[in-house]
Design a protein around this motif. Structure first.
Motif, mmCIF file in Angstrom:
data_model
loop_
_atom_site.group_PDB
_atom_site.id
_atom_site.type_symbol
_atom_site.label_atom_id
_atom_site.label_comp_id
_atom_site.label_asym_id
_atom_site.label_seq_id
_atom_site.Cartn_x
_atom_site.Cartn_y
_atom_site.Cartn_z
ATOM 1 N N LEU A 197 -12.403 0.460 2.889
ATOM 2 C CA LEU A 197 -12.168 -0.445 4.013
ATOM 3 C C LEU A 197 -12.255 0.262 5.366
ATOM 4 C CD1 LEU A 197 -11.552 -3.353 4.779
ATOM 5 C CD2 LEU A 197 -9.116 -2.870 4.485
ATOM 6 N N PRO A 198 -11.545 1.376 5.581
ATOM 7 C CA PRO A 198 -11.684 2.047 6.891
ATOM 8 C C PRO A 198 -13.078 2.622 7.122
ATOM 9 C CG PRO A 198 -9.690 2.766 5.734
ATOM 10 C CD PRO A 198 -10.523 2.017 4.747
ATOM 11 N N LEU A 199 -13.775 3.011 6.024
ATOM 12 C CA LEU A 199 -15.116 3.570 6.188
ATOM 13 C C LEU A 199 -16.135 2.505 6.579
ATOM 14 C CD1 LEU A 199 -15.341 6.068 3.166
ATOM 15 C CD2 LEU A 199 -15.030 6.611 5.596
ATOM 16 N N GLN A 205 -8.602 1.658 14.357
ATOM 17 C CA GLN A 205 -7.556 1.835 15.348
ATOM 18 C C GLN A 205 -7.133 3.301 15.421
ATOM 19 O OE1 GLN A 205 -6.449 -0.436 17.409
ATOM 20 N NE2 GLN A 205 -7.547 -2.184 16.494
ATOM 21 N N PRO A 206 -6.769 3.794 16.600
ATOM 22 C CA PRO A 206 -6.295 5.182 16.707
ATOM 23 C C PRO A 206 -4.948 5.354 16.021
ATOM 24 C CG PRO A 206 -5.992 4.028 18.792
ATOM 25 C CD PRO A 206 -6.788 3.109 17.905
ATOM 26 N N ALA A 207 -4.633 6.570 15.616
ATOM 27 C CA ALA A 207 -3.369 6.855 14.932
ATOM 28 C C ALA A 207 -2.175 6.478 15.799
ATOM 29 C CB ALA A 207 -3.302 8.327 14.549
ATOM 30 N N SER A 208 -2.321 6.624 17.104
ATOM 31 C CA SER A 208 -1.212 6.281 17.999
ATOM 32 C C SER A 208 -0.867 4.793 17.897
ATOM 33 C CB SER A 208 -1.572 6.646 19.446
ATOM 34 O OG SER A 208 -2.748 5.955 19.853
ATOM 35 N N TYR A 209 -1.887 3.960 17.711
ATOM 36 C CA TYR A 209 -1.651 2.527 17.567
ATOM 37 C C TYR A 209 -0.962 2.236 16.234
ATOM 38 C CZ TYR A 209 -2.602 -2.448 16.820
ATOM 39 O OH TYR A 209 -2.469 -3.787 16.553
ATOM 40 N N TRP A 277 1.800 2.393 0.457
ATOM 41 C CA TRP A 277 1.718 2.890 1.837
ATOM 42 C C TRP A 277 0.263 3.118 2.235
ATOM 43 C CZ3 TRP A 277 2.207 7.991 4.696
ATOM 44 C CH2 TRP A 277 2.709 7.790 5.983
ATOM 45 N N ALA A 278 -0.521 3.632 1.285
ATOM 46 C CA ALA A 278 -1.944 3.856 1.576
ATOM 47 C C ALA A 278 -2.656 2.534 1.858
ATOM 48 C CB ALA A 278 -2.603 4.577 0.394
ATOM 49 N N TYR A 279 -2.287 1.481 1.133
ATOM 50 C CA TYR A 279 -2.900 0.163 1.335
ATOM 51 C C TYR A 279 -2.538 -0.407 2.703
ATOM 52 C CZ TYR A 279 -3.942 -4.796 0.384
ATOM 53 O OH TYR A 279 -4.423 -6.077 0.436
ATOM 54 N N ILE A 280 -1.265 -0.270 3.095
ATOM 55 C CA ILE A 280 -0.832 -0.735 4.416
ATOM 56 C C ILE A 280 -1.596 0.012 5.515
ATOM 57 C CG2 ILE A 280 1.099 -0.683 6.050
ATOM 58 C CD1 ILE A 280 2.951 -1.383 3.743
ATOM 59 N N LEU A 281 -1.739 1.332 5.361
ATOM 60 C CA LEU A 281 -2.458 2.122 6.359
ATOM 61 C C LEU A 281 -3.929 1.705 6.432
ATOM 62 C CD1 LEU A 281 -0.983 5.702 5.740
ATOM 63 C CD2 LEU A 281 -0.521 4.178 7.667
ATOM 64 N N ALA A 282 -4.548 1.467 5.278
ATOM 65 C CA ALA A 282 -5.964 1.071 5.269
ATOM 66 C C ALA A 282 -6.166 -0.246 6.006
ATOM 67 C CB ALA A 282 -6.457 0.960 3.824
ATOM 68 N N LEU A 283 -5.304 -1.221 5.752
ATOM 69 C CA LEU A 283 -5.415 -2.500 6.449
ATOM 70 C C LEU A 283 -5.213 -2.341 7.949
ATOM 71 C CD1 LEU A 283 -3.440 -4.899 4.055
ATOM 72 C CD2 LEU A 283 -5.879 -4.995 4.539
ATOM 73 N N THR A 284 -4.187 -1.580 8.321
ATOM 74 C CA THR A 284 -3.820 -1.463 9.733
ATOM 75 C C THR A 284 -4.868 -0.685 10.527
ATOM 76 O OG1 THR A 284 -1.495 -1.459 9.017
ATOM 77 C CG2 THR A 284 -1.937 -0.880 11.303
ATOM 78 N N VAL A 305 -4.237 -13.172 6.910
ATOM 79 C CA VAL A 305 -4.617 -12.054 7.768
ATOM 80 C C VAL A 305 -5.380 -10.958 7.025
ATOM 81 C CG1 VAL A 305 -3.691 -10.132 9.122
ATOM 82 C CG2 VAL A 305 -2.901 -12.469 9.551
ATOM 83 N N PRO A 306 -4.918 -10.475 5.853
ATOM 84 C CA PRO A 306 -5.707 -9.436 5.161
ATOM 85 C C PRO A 306 -7.131 -9.872 4.846
ATOM 86 C CG PRO A 306 -3.505 -9.564 4.227
ATOM 87 C CD PRO A 306 -3.645 -10.733 5.151
ATOM 88 N N ALA A 307 -7.325 -11.148 4.531
ATOM 89 C CA ALA A 307 -8.676 -11.647 4.253
ATOM 90 C C ALA A 307 -9.555 -11.525 5.498
ATOM 91 C CB ALA A 307 -8.619 -13.099 3.782
ATOM 92 N N GLN A 308 -8.987 -11.806 6.670
ATOM 93 C CA GLN A 308 -9.760 -11.708 7.909
ATOM 94 C C GLN A 308 -10.072 -10.255 8.243
ATOM 95 O OE1 GLN A 308 -10.964 -14.386 9.605
ATOM 96 N NE2 GLN A 308 -12.126 -12.916 10.842
ATOM 97 N N ILE A 309 -9.112 -9.349 7.996
ATOM 98 C CA ILE A 309 -9.357 -7.924 8.237
ATOM 99 C C ILE A 309 -10.513 -7.431 7.371
ATOM 100 C CG2 ILE A 309 -8.391 -5.600 7.972
ATOM 101 C CD1 ILE A 309 -5.658 -6.758 8.691
ATOM 102 N N ILE A 310 -10.476 -7.797 6.105
ATOM 103 C CA ILE A 310 -11.530 -7.369 5.175
ATOM 104 C C ILE A 310 -12.861 -8.007 5.550
ATOM 105 C CG2 ILE A 310 -12.283 -7.447 2.764
ATOM 106 C CD1 ILE A 310 -9.287 -7.339 1.994
ATOM 107 N N TYR A 311 -12.832 -9.287 5.922
ATOM 108 C CA TYR A 311 -14.066 -9.972 6.332
ATOM 109 C C TYR A 311 -14.663 -9.315 7.574
ATOM 110 C CZ TYR A 311 -17.212 -13.448 8.265
ATOM 111 O OH TYR A 311 -18.309 -14.076 8.794
ATOM 112 N N ASP A 312 -13.834 -9.047 8.579
ATOM 113 C CA ASP A 312 -14.323 -8.436 9.818
ATOM 114 C C ASP A 312 -15.010 -7.096 9.543
ATOM 115 O OD1 ASP A 312 -13.445 -10.519 11.374
ATOM 116 O OD2 ASP A 312 -11.568 -9.546 11.963
#
Length: 512
Positions: A197-199, A205-209, A277-284, A305-312
């Motif tokens: 997903l992040p790839l 998003q930056p780590a600070s966010y 935790w890894a899944y939450i980080l990947a989505l965020t 919301v997760p569906a829209q993140i994955i779609y985007d």
């Protein structure tokens, strides 16, 4: 004789269920009951909206830390009492002869309510994911895609519940085999989603966010208090990190249950802690436009919301929905397997309580299928009640909030009774199993008990303001009515005949 069966006989029960489950099979069912995606996915959007990413991300770490105390306390008790009745059986023996029957009664009904409502949470959330898959397959919300109306949504909810009931009427080996598939499905699927997903996302998003950004949304939630917003933002973690007691429900069917039961409980917590935790980080990290996630005019109609993140992420990279549909199907599979496992656990609790004559028409629900050796009648009772819980879907918008709260308070609240009893009982009255805390048991149990009380309290809070008919959290009323009826039943009638677990062999329990 198997060590678990030997201890079962000492406690006054004969072996009736088939003891053929290995540690891996028991772990698979326990892991499937917790599930990697089913807790995080349905509540991720609302939790993110309350206070932004930082409380959501760090909330998981905090909740996981305290969950370990609960799991360790339960593992010790499970090692000493490897019985299908698990929590309510533990409560009866740990609370002693005076308070044991009442403690057992309260614990049994809390656990029963929580598990049956837990089936409903899986059916509802699984239907939501299926609704999103159908929408994307038919052209998205912007392209004239099909968004299932309430009636069709209810049909999906009922259909999932019935399928789980049918599968649970087969021999437990069938369920164990499916849950082994479930475990690998979620581990492999989790790796794929967390890494891909992040790839795939055009930007991250930056780590600070992700780790430091805090932002309330009073215009949308009605909540301006920052502490209150943080409390609600952490709910996703509290809802996700329970269900590990499923291993305890299967101890009469597990080889070496006094050892393997605790191992399965703690292993489930460990796996979910890391992967969750890894899944939450990947989505965020993969969020493209925060405000667009909640827009009712976006591609997923703003309902998931997760569906829209994955779609985007996938549409932005490949300009189609195929990748998003595949990943959503992986997530949907997690809901399917989770609901199947929770149905297994719920039926075992109803069977055990019926065996001890604690349910109306107990003689019906405690019947074991002569060939498959499973409590088939108890399975269908749980499914029928779950379907009744879902009927308000036709009219009410907050059904999932109510069912989730009922499931969490009932299920997690059931943990509190035996843990509190273990904390206050005289140590000389406890016969330890292979997993024993020794002097550490009191501080561990105290932290676990206080955390459970906090968790149950949070799920009774209003989640949106101002409070209206379509935003009100009905869980306190539903639970209040149920628990009042159960308490009245105890005072008026049940205390005269319910004595907790009923021995079905004549061997004397070994003196401690």
């Amino acid at each position: 004789m198997d060590s678990g069966e030997k201890r079962l006989n000492e406690l006054g029960y004969k072996q009736e269920l088939r003891r053929e489950m290995t540690l891996f099979k028991t772990l698979a069912i326990s892991f499937s009951t917790m599930t990697l995606f089913t807790g995080i996915t349905p509540l991720y959007g609302s939790s993110l909206q309350y206070a932004g990413p930082a409380p959501l991300v760090w909330g998981w770490v905090v909740v996981a830390f305290f969950t370990w105390f609960v799991g360790i306390a339960m593992a010790e008790i499970c090692s000493s009492f490897p019985t299908t009745g698990s929590l309510y059986f533990w409560a009866a023996h740990l609370a002693g002869p005076v308070w044991g029957p009442f403690a057992s009664w309260c614990c049994a009904w809390l656990e029963t309510i929580g598990l049956i409502a837990g089936i409903g949470t899986q059916a509802y959330a699984g239907s939501q994911v299926l609704q999103s898959i159908i929408l994307l397959c038919t052209g998205t919300n912007k392209g004239g895609g099909y968004l299932a109306p309430r009636g069709v949504f209810l049909a999906m909810y009922v259909g999932l519940t019935i399928i789980w009931a049918i599968l649970n009427t087969f021999a437990l080996n069938v369920i164990a085999f499916i849950d082994i598939i479930s475990m690998w499905w979620q581990v492999i699927g989790g790796f794929v989603i967390v890494i891909m997903l992040p790839l795939v996302a055009l930007s991250t998003q930056p780590a600070s966010y992700v780790f430091t950004h805090f932002e309330t949304a009073p215009a949308l939630t009605g909540i301006s208090s920052k502490p209150y917003a943080v409390i609600l933002a952490v709910i996703v973690s509290q809802y996700s990190l329970y269900g590990y007691d499923a291993a305890a429900h299967l101890t009469e069917e597990t080889k070496g249950a006094d050892k393997n039961g605790p191992i399965a409980i703690l292993s489930s917590i460990g796996i979910i802690t890391v992967f969750g935790w890894a899944y939450i980080l990947a989505l965020t990290f993969s969020i493209q436009n925060f405000d667009y996630l909640y827009d009712s005019n976006n591609e997923t109609a703003g309902v998931y919301v997760p569906a829209q993140i994955i779609y985007d992420a996938f549409h932005g990279r490949y300009h189609n929905s195929v990748g998003a549909i595949v990943l959503l199907f992986v997530i949907w599979g997690s809901f399917f397997f989770g609901g199947l496992s929770i149905t297994t656990s719920a039926a075992r609790v109803v069977y055990a309580l019926s065996r001890d004559k604690g349910v109306p028409f107990s003689s019906v629900w405690r019947r074991i299928h002569p060939k498959r050796k499973v409590p088939a009648n108890a399975v269908w009772l749980c499914a029928a009640i779950c379907i009744l819980l879902g009927i308000p879907i036709l009219k009410v918008n907050v059904v999932f909030t109510a069912i989730t709260s009922i499931a969490t308070v009932g299920w997690v609240g059931g943990y509190a009774v035996p843990i509190f009893a273990r904390m206050v009982m005289a140590e000389k009255n406890f016969k330890p199993g292979p997993f024993y805390l020794g002097r550490a048991r009191r501080p561990v149990c105290l932290i676990a008990f206080l955390w459970i009380c906090y968790t149950c309290s949070v799920f009774l809070l209003p989640t949106y303001y101002p409070i209206k008919w379509n935003t009100f959290n009905y869980a306190p009323i539903a639970l209040g009515v149920c628990l009042t009826l159960i308490l009245v039943w105890w005072i008026v009638d049940a205390r005269k005949w319910f004595k907790g677990p009923v021995r079905n062999i004549d061997n004397q329990v070994e003196k401690v």
